[in-house]
Design a protein around this motif. Structure first.
Motif, mmCIF file in Angstrom:
data_model
loop_
_atom_site.group_PDB
_atom_site.id
_atom_site.type_symbol
_atom_site.label_atom_id
_atom_site.label_comp_id
_atom_site.label_asym_id
_atom_site.label_seq_id
_atom_site.Cartn_x
_atom_site.Cartn_y
_atom_site.Cartn_z
ATOM 1 N N MET A 242 36.167 45.468 66.930
ATOM 2 C CA MET A 242 34.998 44.733 67.405
ATOM 3 C C MET A 242 35.403 43.277 67.565
ATOM 4 N N LEU A 243 35.214 42.737 68.747
ATOM 5 C CA LEU A 243 35.579 41.358 69.061
ATOM 6 C C LEU A 243 34.351 40.465 68.882
ATOM 7 N N VAL A 244 34.424 39.574 67.884
ATOM 8 C CA VAL A 244 33.284 38.721 67.529
ATOM 9 C C VAL A 244 33.563 37.302 68.015
ATOM 10 N N THR A 245 32.748 36.812 68.939
ATOM 11 C CA THR A 245 32.898 35.458 69.484
ATOM 12 C C THR A 245 31.810 34.563 68.908
ATOM 13 N N VAL A 246 32.234 33.422 68.315
ATOM 14 C CA VAL A 246 31.263 32.502 67.704
ATOM 15 C C VAL A 246 30.824 31.466 68.738
ATOM 16 N N GLU A 247 29.542 31.160 68.722
ATOM 17 C CA GLU A 247 28.964 30.235 69.696
ATOM 18 C C GLU A 247 27.991 29.300 68.982
ATOM 19 N N VAL A 248 28.249 27.996 69.072
ATOM 20 C CA VAL A 248 27.414 27.012 68.378
ATOM 21 C C VAL A 248 26.002 27.023 68.943
ATOM 22 N N GLN A 249 25.053 27.073 68.046
ATOM 23 C CA GLN A 249 23.644 26.998 68.440
ATOM 24 C C GLN A 249 23.149 25.593 68.130
ATOM 25 N N VAL A 250 22.842 24.843 69.181
ATOM 26 C CA VAL A 250 22.406 23.454 69.012
ATOM 27 C C VAL A 250 20.922 23.430 68.671
ATOM 28 N N PRO A 251 20.525 22.759 67.568
ATOM 29 C CA PRO A 251 19.103 22.718 67.199
ATOM 30 C C PRO A 251 18.287 21.969 68.249
ATOM 31 N N GLN A 252 17.136 22.514 68.561
ATOM 32 C CA GLN A 252 16.276 21.915 69.584
ATOM 33 C C GLN A 252 15.330 20.864 69.016
ATOM 34 N N ASN A 253 14.923 21.015 67.778
ATOM 35 C CA ASN A 253 13.981 20.069 67.144
ATOM 36 C C ASN A 253 14.555 19.620 65.807
ATOM 37 N N LEU A 254 14.699 18.317 65.624
ATOM 38 C CA LEU A 254 15.254 17.748 64.394
ATOM 39 C C LEU A 254 14.167 16.975 63.641
ATOM 40 N N ASN A 255 14.080 17.222 62.322
ATOM 41 C CA ASN A 255 13.182 16.381 61.520
ATOM 42 C C ASN A 255 13.912 15.087 61.160
ATOM 43 N N GLY A 256 13.239 14.182 60.523
ATOM 44 C CA GLY A 256 13.822 12.879 60.230
ATOM 45 C C GLY A 256 15.078 12.962 59.385
ATOM 46 N N LYS A 257 15.068 13.815 58.363
ATOM 47 C CA LYS A 257 16.216 13.932 57.478
ATOM 48 C C LYS A 257 17.437 14.461 58.225
ATOM 49 N N ALA A 258 17.209 15.462 59.072
ATOM 50 C CA ALA A 258 18.321 16.035 59.826
ATOM 51 C C ALA A 258 18.874 15.030 60.827
ATOM 52 N N ARG A 259 17.994 14.309 61.490
ATOM 53 C CA ARG A 259 18.455 13.310 62.450
ATOM 54 C C ARG A 259 19.285 12.231 61.768
ATOM 55 N N ASN A 260 18.823 11.761 60.603
ATOM 56 C CA ASN A 260 19.569 10.729 59.875
ATOM 57 C C ASN A 260 20.943 11.246 59.457
ATOM 58 N N ALA A 261 20.990 12.515 59.067
ATOM 59 C CA ALA A 261 22.272 13.076 58.640
ATOM 60 C C ALA A 261 23.255 13.136 59.801
ATOM 61 N N ILE A 262 22.761 13.501 60.972
ATOM 62 C CA ILE A 262 23.643 13.568 62.134
ATOM 63 C C ILE A 262 24.079 12.177 62.568
ATOM 64 N N GLU A 263 23.177 11.204 62.467
ATOM 65 C CA GLU A 263 23.543 9.816 62.772
ATOM 66 C C GLU A 263 24.653 9.347 61.829
ATOM 67 N N ASP A 264 24.513 9.689 60.566
ATOM 68 C CA ASP A 264 25.546 9.299 59.598
ATOM 69 C C ASP A 264 26.871 9.976 59.931
ATOM 70 N N LEU A 265 26.808 11.254 60.375
ATOM 71 C CA LEU A 265 28.024 11.964 60.738
ATOM 72 C C LEU A 265 28.687 11.310 61.936
ATOM 73 N N ARG A 266 27.900 10.905 62.904
ATOM 74 C CA ARG A 266 28.469 10.283 64.093
ATOM 75 C C ARG A 266 29.180 8.984 63.747
ATOM 76 N N GLU A 267 28.576 8.205 62.853
ATOM 77 C CA GLU A 267 29.220 6.949 62.451
ATOM 78 C C GLU A 267 30.482 7.220 61.643
ATOM 79 N N ALA A 268 30.423 8.242 60.797
ATOM 80 C CA ALA A 268 31.565 8.528 59.930
ATOM 81 C C ALA A 268 32.749 9.083 60.712
ATOM 82 N N THR A 269 32.493 9.743 61.835
ATOM 83 C CA THR A 269 33.579 10.350 62.623
ATOM 84 C C THR A 269 33.877 9.561 63.880
#
Length: 386
Positions: A343-370
């Protein structure tokens, strides 16, 4: 099939194909016409039934390489005319014996001698083609399976309609309680000879029409022909792992033979329905699994559905790129040799459509850190150089 049929019936015209048509073109034309004029699709329409018989007879000849060659030879020689005065050597006129052409030794002479019998005075006394046992025609049909049945194998019921021995008289053409008798004109050979000036020609017997038998009290079902359109249902096992479009041969399940000949073969074209989750690549099943960015970046173990049985666990290493394919052994399609694909399993990123404040802040921090060099910089440079 009598010589008269070969000479008078235009099988190419019946199927609407050229005389130079390839086997694939002949098959495609037959399948198209068979669907259109099939008795099941034209109930009560006698003209459609006759047309179906006509195209079935044409296909039985043109789909068989040997019979098609004989048919073409018969048609080409049917227009041959011998000039007046054609005689044997030493008698004036033409210095050859036309009988030698058709009844001499060799494969070509044997075929034409069998086909025309005693044409041109050849005097061929061998068993004629009209009296030989003849193998039944091959029959082709279709069936549609679910995705799971194609993977696991299944038994299907196939309804076949075609011309075969009359069910009432069992092919004799005679009414119940009576039997046919040997034709007194041709003595059972099915042929008769007549003189045509300086040569003789052999034709189907006018009294028995080439059958070699005479029916005094005909069967009311088939009117003495011995044949009738009939339907039959057979149970056929479709093997595990069959693919969409695959053609399966079922030996000896085609049209019945004639004069004691063996039946033809049945070919089943399989169509497979799609599955909402799984696809297929050869002996492997395929499935696309949604994952998060964090699972690809940090690594994870994810549950993946299997076609049969409980879900399986796939380990995703840290830093896995989107679109990578993993193989799970033994969860695919069973092959003919008994082994099983994966069985060939292909992984595909699922981009979240709606972000709450905490999630958005975490992604902002990730962008700055990387933050660093533009990952598209090299791509843009290569485009300029090209």
């Amino acid at each position: 099939m009598s010589t008269k049929d070969f000479l008078e019936k235009d099988y190419y015209k019946a199927l609407g194909v050229a005389k130079t048509a390839k086997p694939a073109e002949i098959k495609a034309a037959y399948r198209k016409l068979a669907r259109k004029y099939h008795p099941d699709a034209n109930k009560g329409d006698s003209s459609a039934e006759e047309r179906f018989k006509e195209i079935s007879e044409a296909y039985s000849v043109l789909s068989d390489e040997k019979r098609r060659k004989e048919y073409d030879e018969a048609r080409s020689f049917s227009g041959f005319r011998v000039p007046t005065g054609a005689q044997r050597p030493g008698q004036g006129g033409f210095g050859f014996d036309l009988g030698d052409i058709f009844s001499g030794a060799g494969d070509a002479g044997g075929r034409l001698g069998d086909l025309f019998g005693g044409v041109f005075g050849g005097g061929n006394t061998r068993t004629t083609a009209a009296n030989r046992p003849r193998r039944g025609s091959d029959v082709e049909t279709e069936t549609t399976l679910s995705f799971s049945d194609a993977i696991d194998g299944t038994t299907v019921a196939l309804r076949l309609t075609g011309e075969g021995p009359c069910p009432t008289c069992h092919g004799t053409g005679a009414k119940a309680g009576t039997v046919p008798r040997m034709c007194p004109s041709c003595h059972g050979t099915g042929q008769e000879s007549r003189n045509q000036g300086s040569f003789g020609i052999t034709e189907p017997c006018h009294e028995c029409r080439g059958r070699g038998m005479v029916v005094d009290d005909p069967c009311p079902t088939c009117s003495g022909s011995g044949h009738a359109m009939s339907s039959r249902t057979i149970q056929t096992r479709i093997p595990a792992g069959v693919a969409d479009g695959q053609r399966i041969k079922i030996p000896a399940k085609g049209a019945p033979g004639e004069r004691g000949g063996p039946p033809g073969d049945l070919y089943v074209r399989v169509h497979v329905k799609s599955h909402p989750v799984f696809g297929r690549s050869g002996a492997n099943l395929t499935v696309t699994v949604p994952v998060t960015f964090a699972e690809l970046a940090l690594g994870a173990e994810v549950k993946v559905p299997a076609h049969r049985g409980a879900p399986v666990t796939v380990r995703i290493p840290p830093g896995t790129p989107n679109g990578r394919t993993f193989r799970v052994a033994g969860k695919g399609v069973r092959r003919k040799d008994g082994t099983t694909g994966g069985m060939l399993v292909t992984v595909e990123v699922q981009v979240p459509q709606n972000l709450n404040g905490k999630a958005r802040n975490a992604i902002e921090d990730l962008r700055e850190a990387t933050a660093g060099a533009d990952p598209r910089e090299e791509l843009l440079e290569r485009a300029k150089e090209a």
